[in-house]
Motif scaffolding. Structure first.
Motif, mmCIF file in Angstrom:
data_model
loop_
_atom_site.group_PDB
_atom_site.id
_atom_site.type_symbol
_atom_site.label_atom_id
_atom_site.label_comp_id
_atom_site.label_asym_id
_atom_site.label_seq_id
_atom_site.Cartn_x
_atom_site.Cartn_y
_atom_site.Cartn_z
ATOM 1 N N THR A 164 0.833 -1.199 0.000
ATOM 2 C CA THR A 164 0.000 0.000 0.000
ATOM 3 C C THR A 164 0.872 1.255 0.000
ATOM 4 N N SER A 221 -7.085 3.358 3.860
ATOM 5 C CA SER A 221 -6.775 2.852 2.523
ATOM 6 C C SER A 221 -7.994 2.409 1.733
ATOM 7 N N THR A 244 -6.964 -0.100 -0.993
ATOM 8 C CA THR A 244 -6.670 -1.484 -0.626
ATOM 9 C C THR A 244 -7.483 -1.832 0.608
#
Length: 319
Positions: A164, A221, A244
């Motif tokens: 990430t 995220s 993500t």
């Protein structure tokens, strides 16, 4: 099928009425492939306590950290397939490392039987309370002003947290150096102590630090905000087109009989629907799972293909 649709469909399914084996017949070992206080450990202990109450058998949590989850995963893959050893696994050792590690000591496609997802959850970018950045724009501006000098930590090389951070680097055009740690808590200690600027962490393990005010959360995220921390904006809201999501599931050795997998699923689904587990999950910012084993198995296999492509795009290696 979209992840939320799967959850909705699973919630409507009746519990199977099949005859179940006499399981568990003795204490059950629940392996967490992360150190204590990490997201895997928190989720494993929450679910284990409820399973113990439901079955009357001890569900003993055993931490086997190392190599981003590979050590614990390998231990369970090679354990007796009698339904008394399980692991809380996630996208790293099950999907990402298949592309990154040619020496992976197990085959993620055949050496595990997946029971269900326990939870899905965001990652969160946290920085020390004394860092000057108040939002993602300021964090990225500082990184652009001194390429390669800022650091971000994670619980290990090749983890979702690492990828990430690399996706953010690539998308935002910055160079923030990755520093791998042996578990999220060790990285968090260095963020709190000001030895690194920030880290990507799973929300359950970061939540106490955020609430205590020793770190500042500046982005999640996922493509939507967390209900537990609604004031923390997503990456996309702040102009970085990255999303993500972390997931944790329960799996056993690949040769566990299907009837035992089904028996565990019945107990797990009941646990995930219990008030103590739902309340705890809501507090730490995770969404409970509950999909049937066949749906979960297909989902994990699809994640292998998905993350193999991301690894190639980002160019991450473990060399």
């Amino acid at each position: 099928m979209h992840r939320r649709q799967l959850l909705a469909a699973a919630a409507l399914l009746p519990l199977p009425a099949l005859a179940q084996p006499a399981w568990p017949s003795r204490p059950v070992r629940m392996v967490s492939s992360a150190p204590p206080a990490g997201a895997s450990d928190i989720l494993t202990r929450t679910v284990a306590a409820q399973l113990q109450e439901q079955t009357g058998q001890p569900f003993v949590v055993e931490n086997r950290p190392g190599a981003g989850g590979v050590v614990g995963s390998d231990f369970v893959a090679k354990s007796a397939p009698d339904g008394h050893t399980w692991i809380t696994t996630n996208v790293g050792p099950q999907a990402i490392f298949r592309q990154l590690r040619r020496d992976l000591p197990y085959d993620t496609r055949t050496d595990f039987k997946h029971v269900t997802l326990l939870a899905t959850l965001p990652l969160v970018l946290i920085v020390g309370k004394d860092q000057p950045f108040r939002n993602l724009a300021e964090y990225l501006a500082a990184a652009k002003a001194k390429p390669g000098e800022m650091n971000f930590g994670s619980g290990g090389n090749g983890t979702l947290h690492h990828l990430t951070g690399e996706l953010v680097n690539r998308t935002a055009g910055v160079q923030i150096t990755h520093v791998p740690y042996r578990g999220a808590q060790a990285a968090a200690n260095d963020v709190i102590g000001g030895r690194i600027e920030g880290m990507w962490d799973s929300l359950p393990s970061a939540a106490p630090h955020i609430r205590n005010g020793v770190v500042r959360a500046i982005a999640v995220s996922t493509d939507r905000r967390s209900a537990a921390f609604p004031d923390v904006p997503t990456l996309k809201e702040q102009g970085v087109d990255v999303a993500t999501i972390n997931w944790f599931g329960l799996a056993g050795p690949g040769r566990v009989p299907d009837e035992i997998v089904q028996a565990m699923y019945v107990q797990l689904r009941r646990a995930l629907q219990s008030e103590p587990v739902k309340a705890r999950f809501a507090t730490i910012g995770v969404d409970p799972g509950g999909e049937p084993p066949d749906v979960t198995q297909r989902f994990v296999l699809s994640e292998i293909d998905r993350w193999s492509e991301v690894v190639r795009q980002v160019g991450v290696t473990l060399d």
